[in-house]
Write a protein that holds these residues in place. Structure first.
Motif, PDB file in Angstrom:
ATOM      1  N   ILE A  34       0.822  -1.182  -0.096  1.00 20.08           N
ATOM      2  CA  ILE A  34      -0.132  -0.024   0.057  1.00 20.08           C
ATOM      3  C   ILE A  34       1.055   1.412   0.047  1.00 20.08           C
ATOM      4  N   GLU A  35       1.856   1.257   0.747  1.00 20.96           N
ATOM      5  CA  GLU A  35       2.958   2.320   0.821  1.00 20.96           C
ATOM      6  C   GLU A  35       3.566   2.676  -0.601  1.00 20.96           C
ATOM      7  N   GLN A  36       3.921   1.589  -1.263  1.00 22.33           N
ATOM      8  CA  GLN A  36       4.372   1.726  -2.624  1.00 22.33           C
ATOM      9  C   GLN A  36       3.249   2.302  -3.555  1.00 22.33           C
ATOM     10  N   GLN A  37       1.963   1.739  -3.352  1.00 24.82           N
ATOM     11  CA  GLN A  37       0.984   2.222  -4.243  1.00 24.82           C
ATOM     12  C   GLN A  37       0.611   3.736  -4.151  1.00 24.82           C
ATOM     13  N   LEU A  38       0.911   4.328  -2.787  1.00 21.90           N
ATOM     14  CA  LEU A  38       0.515   5.459  -2.476  1.00 21.90           C
ATOM     15  C   LEU A  38       1.624   6.552  -3.075  1.00 21.90           C
ATOM     16  N   VAL A  39       2.960   5.877  -2.886  1.00 21.18           N
ATOM     17  CA  VAL A  39       4.116   6.698  -3.731  1.00 21.18           C
ATOM     18  C   VAL A  39       4.014   6.795  -5.178  1.00 21.18           C
ATOM     19  N   ARG A  40       3.499   5.459  -5.861  1.00 20.05           N
ATOM     20  CA  ARG A  40       3.139   5.490  -7.365  1.00 20.05           C
ATOM     21  C   ARG A  40       2.074   6.679  -7.783  1.00 20.05           C
ATOM     22  N   LEU A  41       1.083   6.555  -6.670  1.00 21.17           N
ATOM     23  CA  LEU A  41      -0.123   7.687  -6.930  1.00 21.17           C
ATOM     24  C   LEU A  41       0.272   9.026  -7.120  1.00 21.17           C
ATOM     25  N   GLN A  42       1.187   9.202  -6.038  1.00 18.07           N
ATOM     26  CA  GLN A  42       1.751  10.718  -6.081  1.00 18.07           C
ATOM     27  C   GLN A  42       2.532  11.003  -7.033  1.00 18.07           C
ATOM     28  N   MET A  43       3.357  10.252  -7.573  1.00 19.95           N
ATOM     29  CA  MET A  43       4.071  10.342  -8.700  1.00 19.95           C
ATOM     30  C   MET A  43       3.029  10.541  -9.820  1.00 19.95           C
ATOM     31  N   MET A  44       2.164   9.747 -10.150  1.00 17.32           N
ATOM     32  CA  MET A  44       1.352   9.881 -11.258  1.00 17.32           C
ATOM     33  C   MET A  44       0.425  11.345 -11.256  1.00 17.32           C
ATOM     34  N   TYR A  45       0.305  11.792 -10.050  1.00 11.69           N
ATOM     35  CA  TYR A  45      -0.493  12.970 -10.006  1.00 11.69           C
ATOM     36  C   TYR A  45       0.510  14.240 -10.408  1.00 11.69           C
ATOM     37  N   GLU A  46       1.575  14.088  -9.770  1.00 10.77           N
ATOM     38  CA  GLU A  46       2.662  15.310  -9.927  1.00 10.77           C
ATOM     39  C   GLU A  46       3.198  15.173 -11.339  1.00 10.77           C
TER      40      GLU A  46
END
Length: 78
Positions: A34-46
């Motif tokens: 889940i932590e990895q998915q949150l980081v990936r989600l943040q990167m996609m948004y940025e």
């Protein structure tokens, strides 16, 4: 005797279903994943790959799963 013969496949199916659920829960509620998915989600948004609405919706879902994962970890640790 016939009942036992018919019940065996049913018990096997139930056991298989329980094992599948356990594995799905393990994957779905793994805090590291889940932590990895949150980081990936943040990167996609940025990077502008997803909108703010999608980001917020998915972030909320991931954070809820993360809370459940941490509660499960604490329960196991007891």
């Amino acid at each position: 005797m016939i009942f036992k013969a018919l019940a065996f496949p049913l018990k096997s199916i139930i056991l298989l279903g329980e094992k599948i659920k356990e594995e799905a829960d393990r994957v779905l509620f793994d805090s590291k994943t889940i932590e990895q998915q949150l980081v990936r989600l943040q990167m996609m948004y940025e990077l502008g790959e997803i909108s703010e609405d999608i980001y917020e919706q998915q972030e909320e879902e991931l954070l809820l799963r993360y809370q459940v994962a941490k509660m499960k970890e604490r329960e196991v640790g007891r």
